[in-house]
Motif scaffolding. Structure first.
Motif, PDB file in Angstrom:
ATOM      1  N   PHE A 156      -2.812   0.613  -6.744  1.00 58.93           N
ATOM      2  CA  PHE A 156      -3.896   0.461  -5.782  1.00 58.93           C
ATOM      3  C   PHE A 156      -3.652   1.340  -4.555  1.00 58.93           C
ATOM      4  O   PHE A 156      -4.528   2.090  -4.128  1.00 58.93           O
ATOM      5  CB  PHE A 156      -4.026  -1.014  -5.373  1.00 58.93           C
ATOM      6  N   ILE A 157      -2.446   1.279  -3.996  1.00 58.56           N
ATOM      7  CA  ILE A 157      -2.110   2.089  -2.823  1.00 58.56           C
ATOM      8  C   ILE A 157      -2.272   3.568  -3.149  1.00 58.56           C
ATOM      9  O   ILE A 157      -2.822   4.332  -2.362  1.00 58.56           O
ATOM     10  CB  ILE A 157      -0.674   1.785  -2.337  1.00 58.56           C
ATOM     11  N   TYR A 158      -1.819   3.988  -4.322  1.00 61.35           N
ATOM     12  CA  TYR A 158      -1.911   5.394  -4.720  1.00 61.35           C
ATOM     13  C   TYR A 158      -3.363   5.877  -4.705  1.00 61.35           C
ATOM     14  O   TYR A 158      -3.630   7.029  -4.367  1.00 61.35           O
ATOM     15  CB  TYR A 158      -1.290   5.596  -6.104  1.00 61.35           C
ATOM     16  N   SER A 159      -4.296   4.994  -5.024  1.00 62.47           N
ATOM     17  CA  SER A 159      -5.703   5.387  -5.122  1.00 62.47           C
ATOM     18  C   SER A 159      -6.414   5.503  -3.774  1.00 62.47           C
ATOM     19  O   SER A 159      -7.534   6.002  -3.709  1.00 62.47           O
ATOM     20  CB  SER A 159      -6.463   4.376  -6.001  1.00 62.47           C
ATOM     21  N   LEU A 160      -5.790   5.060  -2.702  1.00 61.30           N
ATOM     22  CA  LEU A 160      -6.436   5.055  -1.389  1.00 61.30           C
ATOM     23  C   LEU A 160      -6.390   6.422  -0.723  1.00 61.30           C
ATOM     24  O   LEU A 160      -5.531   7.248  -1.005  1.00 61.30           O
ATOM     25  CB  LEU A 160      -5.752   4.034  -0.474  1.00 61.30           C
ATOM     26  N   ASP A 161      -7.307   6.637   0.224  1.00 68.37           N
ATOM     27  CA  ASP A 161      -7.287   7.868   1.009  1.00 68.37           C
ATOM     28  C   ASP A 161      -6.151   7.800   2.029  1.00 68.37           C
ATOM     29  O   ASP A 161      -5.634   6.729   2.348  1.00 68.37           O
ATOM     30  CB  ASP A 161      -8.626   8.097   1.701  1.00 68.37           C
ATOM     31  N   THR A 162      -5.759   8.946   2.543  1.00 69.42           N
ATOM     32  CA  THR A 162      -4.603   9.056   3.438  1.00 69.42           C
ATOM     33  C   THR A 162      -4.757   8.202   4.687  1.00 69.42           C
ATOM     34  O   THR A 162      -3.807   7.533   5.110  1.00 69.42           O
ATOM     35  CB  THR A 162      -4.366  10.531   3.830  1.00 69.42           C
ATOM     36  N   GLU A 163      -5.924   8.186   5.283  1.00 74.13           N
ATOM     37  CA  GLU A 163      -6.143   7.411   6.521  1.00 74.13           C
ATOM     38  C   GLU A 163      -5.930   5.923   6.277  1.00 74.13           C
ATOM     39  O   GLU A 163      -5.279   5.232   7.064  1.00 74.13           O
ATOM     40  CB  GLU A 163      -7.549   7.675   7.052  1.00 74.13           C
ATOM     41  N   THR A 164      -6.460   5.407   5.176  1.00 72.26           N
ATOM     42  CA  THR A 164      -6.304   3.984   4.848  1.00 72.26           C
ATOM     43  C   THR A 164      -4.842   3.666   4.538  1.00 72.26           C
ATOM     44  O   THR A 164      -4.316   2.635   4.969  1.00 72.26           O
ATOM     45  CB  THR A 164      -7.206   3.600   3.656  1.00 72.26           C
ATOM     46  N   LYS A 165      -4.162   4.571   3.812  1.00 71.99           N
ATOM     47  CA  LYS A 165      -2.742   4.371   3.519  1.00 71.99           C
ATOM     48  C   LYS A 165      -1.941   4.278   4.811  1.00 71.99           C
ATOM     49  O   LYS A 165      -1.128   3.371   4.985  1.00 71.99           O
ATOM     50  CB  LYS A 165      -2.191   5.528   2.680  1.00 71.99           C
ATOM     51  N   ASP A 166      -2.165   5.233   5.721  1.00 70.10           N
ATOM     52  CA  ASP A 166      -1.413   5.237   6.984  1.00 70.10           C
ATOM     53  C   ASP A 166      -1.602   3.937   7.745  1.00 70.10           C
ATOM     54  O   ASP A 166      -0.649   3.377   8.289  1.00 70.10           O
ATOM     55  CB  ASP A 166      -1.839   6.423   7.857  1.00 70.10           C
ATOM     56  N   LYS A 167      -2.830   3.417   7.775  1.00 69.41           N
ATOM     57  CA  LYS A 167      -3.127   2.158   8.465  1.00 69.41           C
ATOM     58  C   LYS A 167      -2.351   1.002   7.817  1.00 69.41           C
ATOM     59  O   LYS A 167      -1.697   0.216   8.499  1.00 69.41           O
ATOM     60  CB  LYS A 167      -4.626   1.882   8.422  1.00 69.41           C
ATOM     61  N   LEU A 168      -2.403   0.923   6.493  1.00 66.23           N
ATOM     62  CA  LEU A 168      -1.688  -0.146   5.783  1.00 66.23           C
ATOM     63  C   LEU A 168      -0.177  -0.032   5.948  1.00 66.23           C
ATOM     64  O   LEU A 168       0.514  -1.034   6.116  1.00 66.23           O
ATOM     65  CB  LEU A 168      -2.043  -0.125   4.298  1.00 66.23           C
ATOM     66  N   PHE A 169       0.358   1.191   5.904  1.00 64.71           N
ATOM     67  CA  PHE A 169       1.802   1.379   6.023  1.00 64.71           C
ATOM     68  C   PHE A 169       2.298   0.856   7.367  1.00 64.71           C
ATOM     69  O   PHE A 169       3.349   0.214   7.443  1.00 64.71           O
ATOM     70  CB  PHE A 169       2.181   2.846   5.869  1.00 64.71           C
TER      71      PHE A 169
END
Length: 184
Positions: free
Chosen positions: A8-21
């Motif tokens: 699921f994380i792999y499928s996200l865009d970079t901005e959303t990943k950065d927010k979640l991280f």
């Protein structure tokens, strides 16, 4: 952390990943006491029975690696040469491209000082290159805070082994999860 969550994380865009991280950082920096005890027990049993030989060289610099037949010769800290058949590089808590493979940076895609990694944990080449380089514990920037954790080690290894074998040697599709991940 589960394989489905990693996908699921792999499928996200970079901005959303950065927010979640940023939100999840404090959930990822630990390992269970049970796992640490199992590792200790394995190393202790090995010390008693010499099942395999293992050496850990912390705070060291790998200066050169040469391959000869099926062995590798590692030059460590300029004054030590070791012959081995397996190399595991523990390159630190904060991921950066290790100096010993930094010369590959011009052959593989990078972004913000790290290698780009595909879904199978392979480095992404800039041009056609024969063979693949797989990365273990170096995909946190695309897989999330669970990537370096031991909880997904067996699954990540299975993904890599399946890719190396070019067929599903390990069935990684049987995950049972109460949670279904959808894009935010």
């Amino acid at each position: 952390y589960t394989p489905n969550y990693s996908q699921f994380i792999y499928s996200l865009d970079t901005e959303t990943k950065d927010k979640l991280f940023k939100e999840q950082k404090s959930t990822s920096d630990g390992v269970s006491e049970e796992t640490l005890n199992e590792i200790y027990d394995l190393l202790y049993q090995n010390e008693l029975h010499k099942t395999f030989e293992i050496s850990i060289y912390n705070d060291s610099s790998l200066n050169n690696v040469e391959k000869n037949d099926k062995s590798y010769f590692l030059n460590i800290n300029e004054d030590l040469t070791i012959e081995t058949d397996i190399i595991v590089l523990g390159t630190g808590f904060e991921y950066k491209i290790p100096k010993c493979i930094s010369n590959l940076s011009n052959l593989y895609e990078t972004e913000n000082g790290v290698f780009k990694v595909d879904e199978l944990y392979r480095l992404i080449p800039k041009t056609d290159i024969e063979g693949s380089i797989f990365i273990h514990n170096g995909a946190k920037h695309v897989r999330g805070v669970a990537d370096p954790n031991l909880s997904l080690l067996a699954w990540r290894s299975g993904v890599i082994i399946n890719a190396l074998m070019n067929y599903n040697f390990y069935n990684l599709n049987d995950e049972k999860s109460l949670l279904q991940w959808t894009k935010i």
